[in-house]
Design an enzyme around this catalytic site. Structure first.
Site, PDB file in Angstrom:
ATOM      1  N   ASN A  55       3.346   6.358  -3.563  1.00  0.00           N
ATOM      2  CA  ASN A  55       2.978   6.056  -2.179  1.00  0.00           C
ATOM      3  C   ASN A  55       1.679   6.916  -1.723  1.00  0.00           C
ATOM      4  O   ASN A  55       0.264   6.846  -1.289  1.00  0.00           O
ATOM      5  CB  ASN A  55       3.229   6.079  -0.783  1.00  0.00           C
ATOM      6  CG  ASN A  55       4.295   4.912  -0.853  1.00  0.00           C
ATOM      7  OD1 ASN A  55       4.832   4.382  -1.767  1.00  0.00           O
ATOM      8  ND2 ASN A  55       5.084   4.610   0.076  1.00  0.00           N
ATOM      9  N   ARG A 401      -1.331 -10.465  -7.358  1.00  0.00           N
ATOM     10  CA  ARG A 401      -0.947  -9.881  -8.245  1.00  0.00           C
ATOM     11  C   ARG A 401       0.382 -10.185  -9.332  1.00  0.00           C
ATOM     12  O   ARG A 401       0.853 -11.682  -8.446  1.00  0.00           O
ATOM     13  CB  ARG A 401      -0.277  -8.587  -7.368  1.00  0.00           C
ATOM     14  CG  ARG A 401      -0.987  -7.947  -7.568  1.00  0.00           C
ATOM     15  CD  ARG A 401       0.203  -6.372  -6.226  1.00  0.00           C
ATOM     16  NE  ARG A 401      -1.354  -6.159  -5.348  1.00  0.00           N
ATOM     17  CZ  ARG A 401      -2.438  -4.964  -5.382  1.00  0.00           C
ATOM     18  NH1 ARG A 401      -2.326  -4.750  -6.985  1.00  0.00           N
ATOM     19  NH2 ARG A 401      -2.787  -4.504  -4.762  1.00  0.00           N
ATOM     20  N   ARG A 431      -6.594  -4.361  -6.303  1.00  0.00           N
ATOM     21  CA  ARG A 431      -6.146  -3.296  -6.494  1.00  0.00           C
ATOM     22  C   ARG A 431      -5.462  -2.470  -7.246  1.00  0.00           C
ATOM     23  O   ARG A 431      -4.461  -2.977  -6.981  1.00  0.00           O
ATOM     24  CB  ARG A 431      -6.595  -1.707  -5.197  1.00  0.00           C
ATOM     25  CG  ARG A 431      -7.070  -0.720  -5.693  1.00  0.00           C
ATOM     26  CD  ARG A 431      -7.637   0.386  -3.798  1.00  0.00           C
ATOM     27  NE  ARG A 431      -7.752  -0.626  -3.319  1.00  0.00           N
ATOM     28  CZ  ARG A 431      -9.134  -0.276  -2.540  1.00  0.00           C
ATOM     29  NH1 ARG A 431      -9.937   0.317  -3.166  1.00  0.00           N
ATOM     30  NH2 ARG A 431      -9.185  -1.188  -1.374  1.00  0.00           N
ATOM     31  N   HIS A 461      -6.642 -13.552  -1.571  1.00  0.00           N
ATOM     32  CA  HIS A 461      -5.247 -12.490  -0.753  1.00  0.00           C
ATOM     33  C   HIS A 461      -3.718 -13.692  -0.359  1.00  0.00           C
ATOM     34  O   HIS A 461      -2.831 -13.606  -0.329  1.00  0.00           O
ATOM     35  CB  HIS A 461      -5.395 -12.181   0.385  1.00  0.00           C
ATOM     36  CG  HIS A 461      -3.670 -11.090   0.931  1.00  0.00           C
ATOM     37  ND1 HIS A 461      -3.001 -10.499   1.676  1.00  0.00           N
ATOM     38  CD2 HIS A 461      -3.236 -10.114  -0.344  1.00  0.00           C
ATOM     39  CE1 HIS A 461      -2.158  -9.916   1.582  1.00  0.00           C
ATOM     40  NE2 HIS A 461      -2.534  -9.704   0.206  1.00  0.00           N
ATOM     41  N   HIS A 618       7.862  -6.816   3.907  1.00  0.00           N
ATOM     42  CA  HIS A 618       6.708  -7.149   3.654  1.00  0.00           C
ATOM     43  C   HIS A 618       6.416  -8.963   4.079  1.00  0.00           C
ATOM     44  O   HIS A 618       5.055  -9.325   3.772  1.00  0.00           O
ATOM     45  CB  HIS A 618       6.627  -7.560   1.790  1.00  0.00           C
ATOM     46  CG  HIS A 618       5.592  -7.682   1.407  1.00  0.00           C
ATOM     47  ND1 HIS A 618       5.104  -9.134   1.013  1.00  0.00           N
ATOM     48  CD2 HIS A 618       4.048  -7.138   0.700  1.00  0.00           C
ATOM     49  CE1 HIS A 618       3.545  -9.048  -0.164  1.00  0.00           C
ATOM     50  NE2 HIS A 618       3.458  -7.993   0.936  1.00  0.00           N
TER      51      HIS A 618
END
Length: 844
Positions: A55, A401, A431, A461, A618
């Site tokens: 992180n 992703r 990213r 997204h 999340h």
């Protein structure tokens, strides 16, 4: 209360906002605490040492790198919290430094000795026996030495390129003439970092690869003297961007960005604390670093590879393993030739023999909760069945992703092979996943699938999929709207939600969204979905302002939200306005939070908590009480500027009562957690909640237990039971006419009457007449922590002062404390009430 009236408060002033970068580091401190917390199993602590390293690497690459880029460009504009890029850069680095030192001390003083006591020894090289050293020398010569490439810096050789995040050994050598040379040796990443050493007993023994290399440098540098060595690691800026407007091809642009990232500016040097001064100074000079960017650390410089230890078969040192469970609605999917078959569920949800997954979704919406529910048996099964169903006409999916061996992508390829129309939106600008996504784009295009790479100026997204199916009554749309990626790997470690629905309005909205990915423009009107960047900000703002209006009119008003980050200044200001109007606001924010709770006269009714546990929280859930007619939403967006204005996001309303009940439970369970939850103070620090002598409540553990119960109990059709004795039920699921005040002047009149009674000293609670109190609704700023009262057990404190408090007739507050001036302050917990009693009357 503040002497200022609400109209006198400038909510745009910097003092009302916390800094984004410093708030991010506060979250990372909570992550590090999971390694420091000796209540956690040993290998779980090791896992969090590794996670913290990963992180912070990303933080320095993205956030610190971006700040340094702004400094180099001469940017001096201040952020909402009043800081320039240089001030943020300096404060972020200074805040991170002691965190690295705590990590190293934790490993050196606690983790490593505890591992040794448990029979897992990470040795210094000089602890090895002569036989073991000989074994390591053979291993080095045969398996490591051939992979090494020493790169020297001298008049004949330029300073070597040093790749991002690679671990290196600086070697200073001296020849026969006395001349010294600096050489960089990269620690090979294709060799195990933890080199296992053979032992005679059951003990596992390892030595770090860099120590094996350091001890055998004479084989790499013959005929010279090795004077000194130092292990070091570089971090480079990842904020390398190209102007999308002038890029001729997005794929070429992304490939250039990936190449430029390799050679980007260095933003951090980590080096051993006892490194030779000459080697350190040379690195600083050649890499153009400031002293502030150098981190001299004791112990290993990189803990990522320690994650390998968590794979050891040591259940005594680990958390109980968790296997994602089949969803009860889909658990009998393979019981019949055609799909779902279960006669045990209630009639309104029972599947019949021969039903397909689409029949089950059409019957009733389904809430998926990962990693509690299996991704493969739910989302993957949904797309697999769509790919092979002869009645399916088209499949569309947005991929942000995905796994390197993605079965989701394979399902899309199968669908195309079966003659279906397939469209995939693959975001190339995700990213650190750019390379993986590039490879999938090429594979999909090779299969003849239409692929959209992204949109100019925006990141896609949204986590959505759409299946178009021909049925007897016409074409029907099946949608999946989720908070998490189509990634089978992260679905095992990230907490995410998704809804499978046959709601036509949501399906038609997704048709518009997918048409935008391949077409020229994004529609600005949607039936149900909140879509960024066109409608979401406005709709969320309306919801917040509506709660404020309800509170001003004396109606029930409450906002409860769970998200990853609360960063957008506009939303923060709206929440302040709502709090000042008397709205009760409870926020579960895992990471960044720029809002300051508990500010006198500004955010007294706001509580912010954060849960950090084995799974990464999340999911995003939004609840607005709406005077007894509540609204629920889930989706991909946080309350961040980038999500609301710079990305394509989708948030869906939830209307199904069963799903609302489950969302209600998740929210209230998050606030009941007293083991892994932290409460935020007004200054941006956090205090970990502690059960003390009471019953320990863990959000994730309870959800695992309930998921197992749902999977193993015949007749259960919900993913979780959504009921637990330790979890209150204060949020509404359905409209409640008993609290839905008239939408006219009558409600306001009642509210005024309630205020008059309070001023007269009547003990009837304000909320019984007019909803949540508009003043003194939560802890004063100085009491924002969550610890026990100074004098011990809160109930004892309350028992000592029975005349100073009472139980109000309130849906939101459990305690009312009489103030010395004749007013009342309301509190939600015995601990908070007892602290307030002590504050007012403790000296009596």
């Amino acid at each position: 209360m503040t002497d200022e009236s609400p109209a006198d408060i400038d909510l745009a002033a910097p003092q009302y906002y916390l800094n984004r970068e410093l708030s991010e580091l506060e979250f990372q401190s909570r992550v590090l605490n999971e390694a420091l917390d000796d209540r956690n199993p040993l290998l779980e602590r090791v896992r969090f040492l590794s996670i913290f390293t990963k992180n912070l690497d990303e933080f320095f690459m993205k956030r610190v790198g971006g700040l340094k880029q702004q400094i180099d460009a001469g940017v001096t504009e201040r952020t909402t919290d009043g800081r320039t890029p240089r001030e943020q850069w300096e404060e972020a680095i200074d805040k991170a430094r002691p965190m690295f030192e705590r990590q190293a001390a934790c490993y050196r003083e606690e983790i490593r000795p505890a591992l040794a006591d448990a029979g897992i020894r990470v040795c210094d090289y000089d602890e090895l026996t002569p036989d073991q050293r000989a074994e390591m020398r053979d291993y080095f010569e045969l398996s490591v030495l051939p992979t090494l490439t020493p790169l020297s810096f001298d008049p004949a050789h330029p300073f070597p390129f040093i790749s991002n995040l690679s671990l290196s050994l600086a070697v200073v050598t001296r020849d026969d003439d006395g001349d010294q040379t600096f050489t960089r040796v990269k620690i090979p990443q294709n060799r195990p970092r933890l080199v296992e050493v053979e032992t005679d007993g059951d003990e596992l023994r390892y030595v770090l690869l860099e120590e094996v290399i350091r001890a055998n440098l004479d084989l790499l540098f013959p005929n010279v003297e090795v004077v000194d060595t130092a292990v070091f690691k570089l971090t480079r800026n990842a904020e390398v961007r190209r102007n999308e407007e002038v890029a001729e091809d997005l794929i070429d642009m992304i490939e250039e960005v990936l190449e430029q990232r390799r050679f980007a500016t260095v933003v951090r040097l980590e080096i051993e604390a006892d490194a030779p001064e000459a080697a350190r100074d040379l690195l600083v000079e050649q890499l153009d670093l400031a002293d502030r960017e150098v981190f001299e650390l004791r112990g290993p410089l990189d803990y990522r590879e320690l994650m390998d230890l968590t794979d050891l078969d040591r259940p005594d040192l680990s958390l109980e393993s968790w296997t994602p469970q089949p969803h009860p609605r889909f658990s009998d999917l393979d019981a019949t030739d055609a799909g779902i078959g279960s006669g045990a569920s209630p009639p309104e949800t029972a599947a019949e023999d021969g039903d397909t997954i689409f029949d089950e979704i059409r019957r009733k919406d389904v809430l998926l909760h990962h990693p509690y529910h299996s991704f493969g048996d739910t989302v993957q099964e949904f797309l697999d069945e769509a790919a092979n169903d002869p009645n399916v006409l088209a499949i569309k999916a947005a991929i942000y992703r995905t796994a390197s061996d993605s079965k989701i992508i394979e399902a899309l390829i199968d669908a195309a092979d079966n003659g279906k129309q397939v469209a995939a939106m693959v975001e190339l600008k995700a990213r650190f996943d750019e390379q993986n996504n590039l490879e999938w784009v090429r594979r999909l295009e090779e299969e003849g699938i239409h692929v959209a790479y992204g949109t100019i100026g925006l990141k896609t997204h949204t986590k959505t999929a759409l299946v178009v199916r021909e049925e007897e009554d016409g074409v029907r749309l099946y949608s999946h709207v989720a908070t998490g990626n189509y990634h089978s790997g992260t679905a095992k470690g990230y907490v995410d939600l998704g809804v499978l629905t046959a709601d036509r309005d949501i399906g038609q909205d997704l048709v518009k969204v997918f048409n935008f990915f391949t077409g020229p423009s994004l529609d600005e009107e949607f039936r149900k979905l909140l879509i960024a960047p066109v409608t979401m900000r406005n709709e969320f703002t309306k919801c917040i302002r509506r709660e404020a209006e309800h509170a001003r009119a004396g109606r029930d008003a409450r906002i409860v939200a769970k998200m990853n980050a609360l960063e957008d200044p506009g939303i923060v200001e709206e929440l302040y306005e709502a709090s000042m109007a008397g709205v009760d606001i409870d926020l579960l924010v895992r990471d960044i939070c720029r809002l300051r709770p508990g500010l006198e006269g500004v955010s007294e009714t706001v509580t912010v908590r954060s849960v950090v546990d084995r799974f990464l929280e999340h999911s995003r859930i939004f609840y607005f009480e709406n005077a007894g007619d509540p609204d629920y939403y889930i989706g991909s967006a946080d309350w961040m500027t980038r999500n609301l204005d710079k990305r394509v996001e989708a948030v869906a309303p939830v209307e199904d009562t069963d799903i609302r009940e489950q969302l209600r439970f998740i929210l209230e369970l998050g606030f009941a957690d007293n083991r892994k939850a932290w409460e935020m103070n007004a200054d941006g620090t956090y205090d970990q909640r502690d059960p003390g002598d009471g019953h320990e409540i863990s959000m994730q553990r309870i959800l695992m237990e309930q998921t197992l119960g749902g999977s193993n109990t015949p007749g259960v059709h919900r993913g979780i039971s959504a009921s637990h004795p330790d979890v209150p039920e204060t949020l509404l699921v359905e409209s409640d006419p008993s609290v839905m005040a008239p939408r006219d002047g009558a409600a306001t009149a009642d509210a005024d009457e309630g205020e008059d009674k309070a001023e007269a000293g009547d003990e009837s609670d304000i909320e019984a007449v007019a909803g949540a109190a508009t003043e003194s609704a939560t802890e004063p700023t100085v009491e924002a922590g969550t610890g026990a009262p100074k004098n011990g057990d809160p109930q004892h404190v309350l028992d000592d002062f029975p005349e100073k408090w009472y139980v109000p007739s309130s849906r939101h507050y459990e305690y009312a404390v009489r103030t010395p001036d004749g007013d009342r302050d309301y509190r939600k917990t015995a601990e908070a009430a007892a602290r307030l009693v002590e504050k007012y009357y403790g000296e009596e």
